[in-house]
Design a protein around this motif. Structure first.
Motif, PDB file in Angstrom:
ATOM      1  N   TYR A  40       0.845  -1.187   0.000  1.00 35.60           N
ATOM      2  CA  TYR A  40       0.000   0.000   0.000  1.00 35.60           C
ATOM      3  C   TYR A  40       0.887   1.246   0.000  1.00 35.60           C
ATOM      4  CZ  TYR A  40       0.964  -0.733   4.970  1.00 35.60           C
ATOM      5  OH  TYR A  40       1.584  -0.961   6.177  1.00 35.60           O
ATOM      6  N   GLN A  42       3.018   4.387   0.871  1.00 36.08           N
ATOM      7  CA  GLN A  42       3.849   4.594   2.064  1.00 36.08           C
ATOM      8  C   GLN A  42       3.200   5.474   3.131  1.00 36.08           C
ATOM      9  OE1 GLN A  42       7.677   6.240   1.190  1.00 36.08           O
ATOM     10  NE2 GLN A  42       8.434   5.952   3.248  1.00 36.08           N
ATOM     11  N   ASN A  43       2.481   6.490   2.764  1.00 40.44           N
ATOM     12  CA  ASN A  43       1.903   7.414   3.742  1.00 40.44           C
ATOM     13  C   ASN A  43       0.475   7.063   4.159  1.00 40.44           C
ATOM     14  OD1 ASN A  43       4.243   9.001   3.885  1.00 40.44           O
ATOM     15  ND2 ASN A  43       3.665  10.059   1.998  1.00 40.44           N
ATOM     16  N   THR A  44       0.050   5.851   3.882  1.00 39.91           N
ATOM     17  CA  THR A  44      -1.296   5.418   4.258  1.00 39.91           C
ATOM     18  C   THR A  44      -1.437   5.441   5.774  1.00 39.91           C
ATOM     19  OG1 THR A  44      -1.447   4.009   2.313  1.00 39.91           O
ATOM     20  CG2 THR A  44      -2.965   3.528   4.126  1.00 39.91           C
ATOM     21  N   ARG A  45      -2.502   6.068   6.250  1.00 42.50           N
ATOM     22  CA  ARG A  45      -2.746   6.144   7.705  1.00 42.50           C
ATOM     23  C   ARG A  45      -3.809   5.152   8.166  1.00 42.50           C
ATOM     24  NH1 ARG A  45      -2.651  12.517   9.210  1.00 42.50           N
ATOM     25  NH2 ARG A  45      -0.491  12.872   8.600  1.00 42.50           N
ATOM     26  N   THR A  46      -4.849   4.994   7.378  1.00 44.43           N
ATOM     27  CA  THR A  46      -5.928   4.069   7.733  1.00 44.43           C
ATOM     28  C   THR A  46      -6.453   3.375   6.482  1.00 44.43           C
ATOM     29  OG1 THR A  46      -7.723   5.671   7.507  1.00 44.43           O
ATOM     30  CG2 THR A  46      -6.678   5.504   9.683  1.00 44.43           C
ATOM     31  N   ASN A  71     -11.469   3.330   9.391  1.00 42.19           N
ATOM     32  CA  ASN A  71     -10.445   3.767  10.342  1.00 42.19           C
ATOM     33  C   ASN A  71      -9.636   2.585  10.881  1.00 42.19           C
ATOM     34  OD1 ASN A  71      -9.070   5.905  11.509  1.00 42.19           O
ATOM     35  ND2 ASN A  71     -10.187   5.722  13.426  1.00 42.19           N
ATOM     36  N   THR A  73      -6.375   0.893  11.375  1.00 45.37           N
ATOM     37  CA  THR A  73      -5.009   1.425  11.419  1.00 45.37           C
ATOM     38  C   THR A  73      -3.928   0.368  11.274  1.00 45.37           C
ATOM     39  OG1 THR A  73      -5.025   1.335  13.833  1.00 45.37           O
ATOM     40  CG2 THR A  73      -5.684   3.425  12.809  1.00 45.37           C
ATOM     41  N   SER A  74      -4.288  -0.890  11.269  1.00 43.15           N
ATOM     42  CA  SER A  74      -3.312  -1.966  11.164  1.00 43.15           C
ATOM     43  C   SER A  74      -3.370  -2.593   9.771  1.00 43.15           C
ATOM     44  CB  SER A  74      -3.597  -3.041  12.209  1.00 43.15           C
ATOM     45  OG  SER A  74      -2.730  -4.137  12.055  1.00 43.15           O
ATOM     46  N   ASP A  75      -2.224  -3.050   9.279  1.00 43.38           N
ATOM     47  CA  ASP A  75      -2.221  -3.739   7.983  1.00 43.38           C
ATOM     48  C   ASP A  75      -2.375  -5.251   8.151  1.00 43.38           C
ATOM     49  OD1 ASP A  75       0.281  -4.411   8.939  1.00 43.38           O
ATOM     50  OD2 ASP A  75       1.389  -3.414   7.332  1.00 43.38           O
TER      51      ASP A  75
END
Length: 102
Positions: A40, A42-46, A71, A73-75
């Motif tokens: 995904y 690099q700057n993905t937050r959620t 929302n 937040t974990s991959d």
């Protein structure tokens, strides 16, 4: 982005994650698939998850939403995260009443 699940083998969802499972909430199966999200931005937050069943259209006339979450937040989501975690917002597929499991 690549999303995988060990709960899907050869394109088939393991029975414990659906109507043949043993865990239900208000008559609906709730045992969610484990998920891994890779590659995904690099700057993905959620993340948001929408698991839709378009095969339901012929018998029901509409697409069935199996799981929606926002929302995240974990991959990596473990098996049954839909019940075992309160770290993200979830929806239901009841068209008459919008609610969450939380």
């Amino acid at each position: 982005m690549i999303v995988t699940s060990t709960g899907i083998v050869n394109g088939i969802i393991d029975k414990k994650y659906g109507k043949y499972g043993e865990q239900f909430f208000k008559g609906m199966p709730t045992y969610s698939l484990p998920l891994e999200i890779k590659e995904y931005p690099q700057n993905t937050r959620t993340f948001a998850i929408l698991m839709e069943d378009k095969d339901a259209i012929p018998p029901t006339g509409f697409s069935w939403i199996h799981w929606s979450a926002a929302n995240v937040t974990s991959d990596s989501l473990g098996e049954n995260a839909s019940v075992n975690t309160k770290e993200f917002v979830q929806g239901t597929n009841n068209p008459d009443k919008i609610e969450t499991f939380q």
